[in-house]
Design a protein around this motif. Structure first.
Motif, PDB file in Angstrom:
ATOM      1  N   SER A   1      33.723  43.695  34.588  1.00 10.42           N
ATOM      2  CA  SER A   1      33.719  42.628  35.744  1.00 10.42           C
ATOM      3  C   SER A   1      31.696  42.317  35.508  1.00 10.42           C
ATOM      4  O   SER A   1      30.962  43.883  36.026  1.00 10.42           O
TER       5      SER A   1
ATOM      6  N   SER B   1      30.902  38.545  39.524  1.00  8.48           N
ATOM      7  CA  SER B   1      32.313  38.252  39.792  1.00  8.48           C
ATOM      8  C   SER B   1      32.842  39.463  40.638  1.00  8.48           C
ATOM      9  O   SER B   1      34.200  39.053  41.504  1.00  8.48           O
ATOM     10  N   LEU B   2      32.540  40.850  40.656  1.00  8.95           N
ATOM     11  CA  LEU B   2      33.055  42.167  41.418  1.00  8.95           C
ATOM     12  C   LEU B   2      32.992  41.666  42.788  1.00  8.95           C
ATOM     13  O   LEU B   2      34.868  41.538  43.529  1.00  8.95           O
TER      14      LEU B   2
ATOM     15  N   ARG C   1      33.274  39.044  44.331  1.00  3.04           N
ATOM     16  CA  ARG C   1      34.082  37.791  44.920  1.00  3.04           C
ATOM     17  C   ARG C   1      35.602  38.264  44.919  1.00  3.04           C
ATOM     18  O   ARG C   1      35.989  38.279  46.077  1.00  3.04           O
ATOM     19  N   THR C   2      35.655  39.335  44.810  1.00  8.31           N
ATOM     20  CA  THR C   2      36.811  40.263  45.211  1.00  8.31           C
ATOM     21  C   THR C   2      37.215  40.195  47.129  1.00  8.31           C
ATOM     22  O   THR C   2      36.417  40.156  47.079  1.00  8.31           O
TER      23      THR C   2
ATOM     24  N   LEU D   1      36.332  43.377  48.861  1.00  8.55           N
ATOM     25  CA  LEU D   1      35.184  44.478  48.962  1.00  8.55           C
ATOM     26  C   LEU D   1      33.854  44.033  49.155  1.00  8.55           C
ATOM     27  O   LEU D   1      33.259  45.544  49.721  1.00  8.55           O
TER      28      LEU D   1
ATOM     29  N   ILE E   1      41.009  47.801  45.496  1.00 16.01           N
ATOM     30  CA  ILE E   1      40.964  46.302  45.834  1.00 16.01           C
ATOM     31  C   ILE E   1      40.354  45.966  45.082  1.00 16.01           C
ATOM     32  O   ILE E   1      40.034  44.838  44.153  1.00 16.01           O
ATOM     33  N   ALA E   2      39.202  47.192  44.242  1.00 13.24           N
ATOM     34  CA  ALA E   2      38.360  46.363  42.644  1.00 13.24           C
ATOM     35  C   ALA E   2      39.448  46.133  41.798  1.00 13.24           C
ATOM     36  O   ALA E   2      40.691  47.749  41.360  1.00 13.24           O
ATOM     37  N   PRO E   3      39.347  45.552  40.498  1.00  9.29           N
ATOM     38  CA  PRO E   3      39.815  45.273  38.820  1.00  9.29           C
ATOM     39  C   PRO E   3      40.055  46.672  38.632  1.00  9.29           C
ATOM     40  O   PRO E   3      38.406  47.461  38.734  1.00  9.29           O
TER      41      PRO E   3
ATOM     42  N   SER F   1      36.867  47.935  36.263  1.00 11.45           N
ATOM     43  CA  SER F   1      35.583  47.855  37.264  1.00 11.45           C
ATOM     44  C   SER F   1      35.909  48.649  38.681  1.00 11.45           C
ATOM     45  O   SER F   1      34.211  48.800  39.066  1.00 11.45           O
ATOM     46  N   ARG F   2      36.414  49.783  38.599  1.00 19.75           N
ATOM     47  CA  ARG F   2      35.921  50.147  39.882  1.00 19.75           C
ATOM     48  C   ARG F   2      35.175  51.572  39.865  1.00 19.75           C
ATOM     49  O   ARG F   2      34.562  51.298  40.832  1.00 19.75           O
TER      50      ARG F   2
ATOM     51  N   ALA G   1      31.789  48.934  41.239  1.00 18.76           N
ATOM     52  CA  ALA G   1      32.974  49.100  42.525  1.00 18.76           C
ATOM     53  C   ALA G   1      32.373  51.069  43.196  1.00 18.76           C
ATOM     54  O   ALA G   1      31.428  50.262  44.412  1.00 18.76           O
TER      55      ALA G   1
END
Length: 390
Positions: free
Chosen positions: A203, A207-208, A210-211, A214, A328-330, A333-334, A337
Motif C-alpha cells: 500500500s 493509504s497506509l 489512513r488505516t 495506525l 492492524i496494518a494490511p 504492508s506489515r 508499517a
C-alpha cells in the motif's frame, strides 16, 4: 486451552540474534565514543557521529519495509547482520580519522535498522496468529537482556582504574559480531518461504497511514521511545538537583530496567485479560502520570517506586505498539508499517530532545517530565478512542 506450538527452529536463532544485536551495537557505539575522546574530537563532531547513526538510516527505512513486503525479510536480515559485523570490524581495524569513523558509524546504524525491521516481522513467522503476542514477549525479553549484558561486558573487560577500554573489548565485539552473522544464517535458513506476490506493491504510504488507529499508534510509539531516552538522559540531572548521589541514581535506573523486563514477561498474559487497545491505553496513561510526577520532589523510596513504574508501563506500551502495528496494518504492508514506526521513533529521538534541552534550561529538569507525561496521557486517550480491537 493448550498453548500453540512455537517454531523454535526459527525462534531460537531469532532470540539469539536479538540479544546479540542489542549487546554489540550499543557497545560498539560506546567504544567508538572512547576512541573519539582519545582522538580529541570536538563535541560538534561527536554530535555528527550520533546523527550519522540515528538519522541516515531514516531515509532508507520505508524502502527497506517495502522490499520486505515484496520479497520477504530474510535477505534484509542477512544483509543487516553482515553490515553490522563489517562496521564493528571496520571501527576497530580501519577507522583512524573522523571520515572513516563517520562511514562505519553510518554503516552500523543502517545495519541495525535492517536487522530490527526484519526481526520484528519474523516474530509473526514463529507461530500462528494466536501465538504472536507470546513470541513478541519472548523477543522483547531477549532485547532487554541485551541491554543488560552490554554494559556488563564493558565492565568485565576493562581493568579496574582504567579510564578507557582496552583491546579485549574489541576482540569480544568481533567474536559477538561473528556469532550474530552465524545466528542470522541459521535464522534465515529456518525462515518459511515468503508467499507474497513480488509483482504487487505494498500500500502507498498515504493509504497506509489512513488505516484506522495506525497513525496514533506510530505517534504514541515515537513519544514512548523518546520519553524513555529523556528519562535516561535527564533523570541524573534531576537527581543532582535534588541532592541524590550518582551511585543511587544508577541503582534506581537499574531497577527501572528490571521492571521494564518484567513487564515483557507478563505481556502476553495481560493481553489475554485486557486486550491490546485497552492495555496500551492504560500503560500510556499510567506511564504518563508517573513521568509527570517527577516534576515534584518526593522521598527517595517513592521516587524509586515511581521510576520503576515508568519502566513497567513503558515496557508494556512499547510491546503493545509493536503488536498493534502488526495486527492492524494490511497484511501485504506489515513491513512497511513497521518501518514507518521505526522512522517515527528515530525522528522523535532526534528532534524532541533538542526541545527538551531548551525547556530544561528555562524551567528546570522537572518541567521536561511534566510535558512528556502530559503527552503520554493524551496519547493514551487517543489510542483508546481510535484503535480498533485487535
Amino acid at each position: 486451552m493448550a498453548r500453540e506450538r512455537l517454531n523454535w527452529r526459527l525462534l531460537g536463532p531469532l532470540l539469539l540474534s536479538a540479544t546479540l544485536l542489542q549487546v554489540t551495537v550499543p557497545l560498539a557505539r560506546i567504544v567508538t565514543s572512547y576512541r573519539a575522546v582519545e582522538m580529541a574530537m570536538p563535541l560538534s563532531q561527536l554530535g555528527i557521529l550520533s546523527s550519522a547513526f540515528a538519522l541516515l538510516p531514516v531515509f532508507l527505512l520505508v524502502q527497506i519495509g517495502q522490499r520486505n513486503d515484496r520479497h520477504g525479510e530474510g535477505g534484509t536480515a542477512l544483509a543487516g547482520v553482515v553490515l553490522v559485523a563489517l562496521a564493528i570490524l571496520g571501527l576497530w581495524l580501519v577507522a583512524s580519522d573522523f571520515i572513516t569513523i563517520f562511514a562505519f558509524t553510518a554503516m552500523l546504524g543502517i545495519g541495525q535498522v535492517m536487522v530490527i525491521s526484519a526481526l520484528q516481522l519474523m516474530t509473526t513467522r514463529c507461530s500462528g496468529p494466536e501465538g504472536h503476542d507470546r513470541v513478541l514477549g519472548h523477543f522483547l525479553v531477549a532485547t532487554s537482556l541485551g541491554h543488560v549484558l552490554g554494559p556488563l561486558a564493558l565492565s568485565l573487560t576493562t581493568p579496574a582504574g582504567d579510564l578507557h577500554p582496552d583491546q579485549r573489548i574489541h576482540w569480544l565485539l568481533a567474536a559477538m559480531a561473528m556469532a550474530l552473522v552465524l545466528s542470522g544464517l541459521a535464522m534465515v535458513r529456518a525462515l518459511p518461504k515468503h508467499s507474497g506476490d513480488t509483482k504487487t506493491l505494498p500500500s502507498g504510504i498515504g493509504s497506509l497511514l489512513r488505516t484506522p488507529g495506525l497513525l496514533v499508534i506510530l505517534l504514541s510509539s515515537s513519544l514512548c521511545l523518546t520519553a524513555n531516552d529523556l528519562i535516561i538522559v535527564f533523570f541524573p540531572v534531576l537527581g543532582a538537583a535534588q541532592g541524590i548521589d550518582a551511585a543511587t541514581v544508577g541503582v534506581l535506573l537499574s531497577l527501572r530496567a528490571i521492571a521494564s523486563m518484567a513487564s515483557r514477561f507478563m505481556f502476553s498474559s495481560l493481553v489475554l485479560r485486557v486486550g491490546k487497545p485497552g492495555l496500551i491505553s492504560i500503560s500510556l496513561a499510567s506511564t504518563g502520570l508517573a513521568t509527570a510526577a517527577f516534576a515534584f520532589e518526593m522521598p527517595l523510596w517513592l521516587l524509586g517506586t515511581v521510576l520503576a513504574g515508568t519502566g513497567f508501563g513503558m515496557g508494556l506500551a512499547i510491546a503493545c505498539s509493536i503488536s498493534l502495528t502488526l495486527a492492524i496494518a494490511p497484511i501485504e504492508s506489515r513491513a512497511t508499517a513497521m518501518s514507518l514506526r521505526l522512522t517515527a521513533s528515530r525522528l522523535g529521538q532526534f528532534l524532541l530532545p533538542l526541545g527538551a534541552g531548551t525547556v530544561a534550561a528555562a524551567l528546570g529538569p522537572g518541567s521536561i517530565f511534566a510535558v512528556v507525561g502530559a503527552g503520554l496521557m493524551v496519547c493514551g486517550l487517543l489510542v483508546r478512542v481510535s484503535t480498533p480491537r485487535a
